[in-house]
Design an enzyme around this catalytic site. Structure first.
Site, short mmCIF file in Angstrom:
data_model
loop_
_atom_site.label_atom_id
_atom_site.label_comp_id
_atom_site.label_asym_id
_atom_site.label_seq_id
_atom_site.Cartn_x
_atom_site.Cartn_y
_atom_site.Cartn_z
N ASP A 67 0.79 -0.93 0.12
CA ASP A 67 0.08 -0.02 -0.17
C ASP A 67 0.98 1.41 -0.14
O ASP A 67 2.13 1.78 -0.03
CB ASP A 67 -0.61 0.26 1.30
CG ASP A 67 -0.11 -0.74 2.78
OD1 ASP A 67 1.24 -0.31 2.93
OD2 ASP A 67 -1.04 -0.39 3.50
N HIS A 139 -7.28 -4.75 9.62
CA HIS A 139 -6.56 -4.82 8.96
C HIS A 139 -5.85 -5.17 8.44
O HIS A 139 -4.85 -5.40 9.72
CB HIS A 139 -6.63 -3.22 8.42
CG HIS A 139 -5.73 -2.36 9.23
ND1 HIS A 139 -5.52 -0.83 9.46
CD2 HIS A 139 -4.75 -2.36 8.67
CE1 HIS A 139 -5.10 -0.27 9.71
NE2 HIS A 139 -3.43 -1.13 9.76
N GLU A 144 -9.84 -2.10 5.78
CA GLU A 144 -10.06 -1.04 6.65
C GLU A 144 -11.58 -2.48 7.16
O GLU A 144 -11.79 -3.31 5.82
CB GLU A 144 -10.64 -0.10 6.76
CG GLU A 144 -9.16 1.16 6.76
CD GLU A 144 -8.77 1.66 7.58
OE1 GLU A 144 -8.34 0.39 7.89
OE2 GLU A 144 -8.40 2.90 8.43
C1 F6R Z 1 1.55 -1.61 6.48
C2 F6R Z 1 0.57 -2.05 6.49
C3 F6R Z 1 -0.74 -2.32 7.77
C4 F6R Z 1 0.76 -2.89 8.64
C5 F6R Z 1 -0.49 -2.37 9.57
C6 F6R Z 1 0.35 -2.39 11.37
O1 F6R Z 1 2.06 -1.81 4.83
O2 F6R Z 1 0.23 -2.49 5.10
O3 F6R Z 1 -1.27 -2.85 7.50
O4 F6R Z 1 0.69 -2.90 8.63
O5 F6R Z 1 -1.76 -1.02 10.38
O6 F6R Z 1 1.43 -1.34 10.76
P1 F6R Z 1 2.23 -1.32 12.26
O7 F6R Z 1 3.23 -2.64 11.95
O8 F6R Z 1 2.89 0.31 12.41
O9 F6R Z 1 1.64 -1.90 14.36
#
Ligand code: F6R
Length: 264
Positions: A67, A139, A144
């Site tokens: 993403d 997610h 979402e």
């Molecule tokens: C990032 C992504 C998100 C994150 C998720 C967790 O490319 O796709 O799904 O993996 O928001 O983020 P952290 O690791 O920062 O808690």
């Protein structure tokens, strides 16, 4: 789904790096699906260490990131382009032409961009190994809650919870992007193999719903239960809401015993 319980966030990163490194060595032309965020940072660090030690070569590998924020140019320090280059790509030897990240700078033709991203994945032969993190709301990518479980790469509005969670990566007072381009849940499920990482207490509820809850579009990660080859690597804190924690430990011991090459 194999649930791998680790004692610390550091061990989660090491285990993920071990799996990715093993996959790259087994297939140097591998197509990797990559994630940003704080969770995979330890994995990237380990992979860089292995590369610098001459033990890992990415020259033939291809990558597709999950993403990117809409509205952020690749050189924006908060963009996922910037994150990937500063934390990983600039320290290893991927061929630049083999690196793919959705373009957050586009202003029009969104559907065409998303379709061409899907086509690029297909033309590369599909994703061999997808790395994921998980949001507090379950997610994966930026799919979402209430995303279609069959969704493909598209624009997605971020929930207020995700926007607040991401605030920590932005300077105080900055506008946080409200939209992203993300691979869909269907795109993710097409990967041949998936490794998903979670660390910390704030992820425990989402982890339990993803692993033990019903498959539901209200928890995107629960769709991973439909995939035949998923490894969920979590630390103690992220595992505490699992009703069957001890069972997963026993399965893990048995798995190590009978398939030691997969999990040493
Ligand atoms: C990032 C992504 C998100 C994150 C998720 C967790 O490319 O796709 O799904 O993996 O928001 O983020 P952290 O690791 O920062 O808690």
């Amino acid at each position: 789904m194999l649930v791998v319980l680790k004692g610390s966030a550091q061990e989660v990163g090491q285990e993920a790096a071990r799996i990715v490194a093993g996959a790259v060595r087994a297939n140097p032309s591998i197509v990797l699906g990559l994630a940003t965020g704080s969770t995979p940072l330890g994995m990237y660090e380990e992979l860089v260490v292995l590369h610098r030690a001459g033990k890992l070569d990415f020259s033939k590998a291809t990558s597709f990131n999950l993403d990117e924020y809409l509205g952020l140019a690749p050189n924006d320090p908060q963009s996922f382009h910037y994150f990937m280059h500063s934390n990983f790509f600039s320290h290893v030897n991927f061929a630049p032409k083999n690196i793919h990240i959705p373009d957050g700078a586009i202003r029009k033709d969104f559907s065409a961009h998303c379709e061409s991203y899907e086509l690029a994945i297909k033309n590369a032969g599909g994703i061999d190994l997808q790395v994921l993190g998980i949001g507090r709301n379950g997610h994966i990518g930026f799919n979402e809650p209430n995303s279609s479980l069959a969704s493909r790469t598209r624009l997605k509005e971020l929930t207020q919870e995700t926007i607040e969670d991401n605030r920590r990566f932005f300077p105080p007072g900055a506008d946080i992007p409200e939209c992203a381009i993300t691979m869909g849940i269907g795109t993710i499920l097409d990967a041949r193999r998936i490794v998903i990482l979670a660390t910390g207490k704030s992820k425990a509820a989402a982890v339990a719903k993803a692993i033990e809850g019903p498959i539901s579009s209200s928890v995107s990660a629960s769709a991973l239960q439909l995939h035949p080859d998923v490894i969920f690597i979590i630390d103690d804190d992220a595992s505490y809401a699992l009703a069957q924690r001890d069972y997963y430990r026993r399965v893990l011991e048995l798995t190590k015993k009978y398939t030691p090459e997969k999990l040493s």
